[in-house]
Scaffold this motif. Sequence first.
Motif, PDB file in Angstrom:
ATOM      1  N   THR A 160       0.822  -1.198   0.000  1.00 13.68           N
ATOM      2  CA  THR A 160       0.000   0.000   0.000  1.00 13.68           C
ATOM      3  C   THR A 160       0.860   1.254   0.000  1.00 13.68           C
ATOM      4  N   ASP A 163      -0.930   5.874   3.904  1.00 19.02           N
ATOM      5  CA  ASP A 163      -0.708   5.629   5.319  1.00 19.02           C
ATOM      6  C   ASP A 163      -1.912   4.914   5.913  1.00 19.02           C
ATOM      7  N   CYS A 164      -1.625   3.893   6.700  1.00 21.07           N
ATOM      8  CA  CYS A 164      -2.695   3.184   7.386  1.00 21.07           C
ATOM      9  C   CYS A 164      -3.156   3.995   8.592  1.00 21.07           C
ATOM     10  N   LYS A 165      -4.466   4.111   8.751  1.00 21.09           N
ATOM     11  CA  LYS A 165      -5.028   4.866   9.863  1.00 21.09           C
ATOM     12  C   LYS A 165      -6.029   4.007  10.620  1.00 21.09           C
ATOM     13  N   GLU A 166      -6.100   4.251  11.906  1.00 20.66           N
ATOM     14  CA  GLU A 166      -7.070   3.549  12.734  1.00 20.66           C
ATOM     15  C   GLU A 166      -8.474   4.075  12.450  1.00 20.66           C
ATOM     16  N   ARG A 187     -13.694  -0.242  16.993  1.00 21.58           N
ATOM     17  CA  ARG A 187     -12.356   0.156  16.545  1.00 21.58           C
ATOM     18  C   ARG A 187     -11.755  -0.916  15.640  1.00 21.58           C
ATOM     19  N   GLU A 189      -7.986  -1.620  13.693  1.00 22.07           N
ATOM     20  CA  GLU A 189      -6.610  -1.161  13.843  1.00 22.07           C
ATOM     21  C   GLU A 189      -6.123  -0.328  12.669  1.00 22.07           C
ATOM     22  N   LYS A 190      -6.592  -0.613  11.462  1.00 26.95           N
ATOM     23  CA  LYS A 190      -6.152   0.125  10.279  1.00 26.95           C
ATOM     24  C   LYS A 190      -7.215   0.044   9.199  1.00 26.95           C
ATOM     25  N   ASN A 191      -7.067   0.900   8.181  1.00 27.60           N
ATOM     26  CA  ASN A 191      -8.072   0.988   7.128  1.00 27.60           C
ATOM     27  C   ASN A 191      -7.609   0.378   5.812  1.00 27.60           C
TER      28      ASN A 191
END
Length: 217
Positions: A160, A163-166, A187, A189-191
């Motif tokens: 990817t 940036d991976c975001k919560e 929640r 952990e990442k998208n």
Amino acid sequence: MEPHQQQQQQTITPGVHLKIHFTKPYFLSGELLTGHVSLTVDHPGLRATELKLDLKGFEKYCRENTFSGKTFLVWDGLNLFHSIIPLADFRNLPELPVGSWDYPFQYQLPSNLPSTCSREAADFGQDITKVAILYRASAFFEMSGSKLKEKTYFIISEPTVKDCKEILEQTEKSFLFSLGKLHMSVRIEKNVFVPGETFKIYVSVNNESGKNVDHLK
């Protein structure tokens, strides 16, 4: 079954079994491809020369053109990489003993490889175009006068670039004749996820309402 779903095809040789194993369900481009080839010999007296692994990534293109009631196939493609890895040499052995052995392998995948995919589309003239990006592993067991081959496909995914975001979602609910509220949060952990990765969801509930909660959905 789609070709990228790791189907296994093996030629049949009595008393000999060959299988390719990967350490993960998928790999990223630029990663180290790792696994092992298992060899099982059930009968004595087998003479062999070598065991090798053929790794190949390629783009496959096929167009079905229909003209005057006849269909013509136009094939094309592009090799992304090709490598042959020697795993074992049996030339110095008079015969292979009965038993099972595992032969590990590793290969540095090129960077910027496209993801595994398969697609079919038709244009206005009803011509059909089929395009696939495939990654294949073939194990060859060379014997005296014959050859055993197993073929399987493995999955490549592009790393990817974002940036991976919560991910966090919160909600609350109030009730009649109650001062408190029911709070719930979800929640992740990442998208961003890749094929074969575990998708975990965390749910938190805080009931300050004094009301009984029977179920959540």
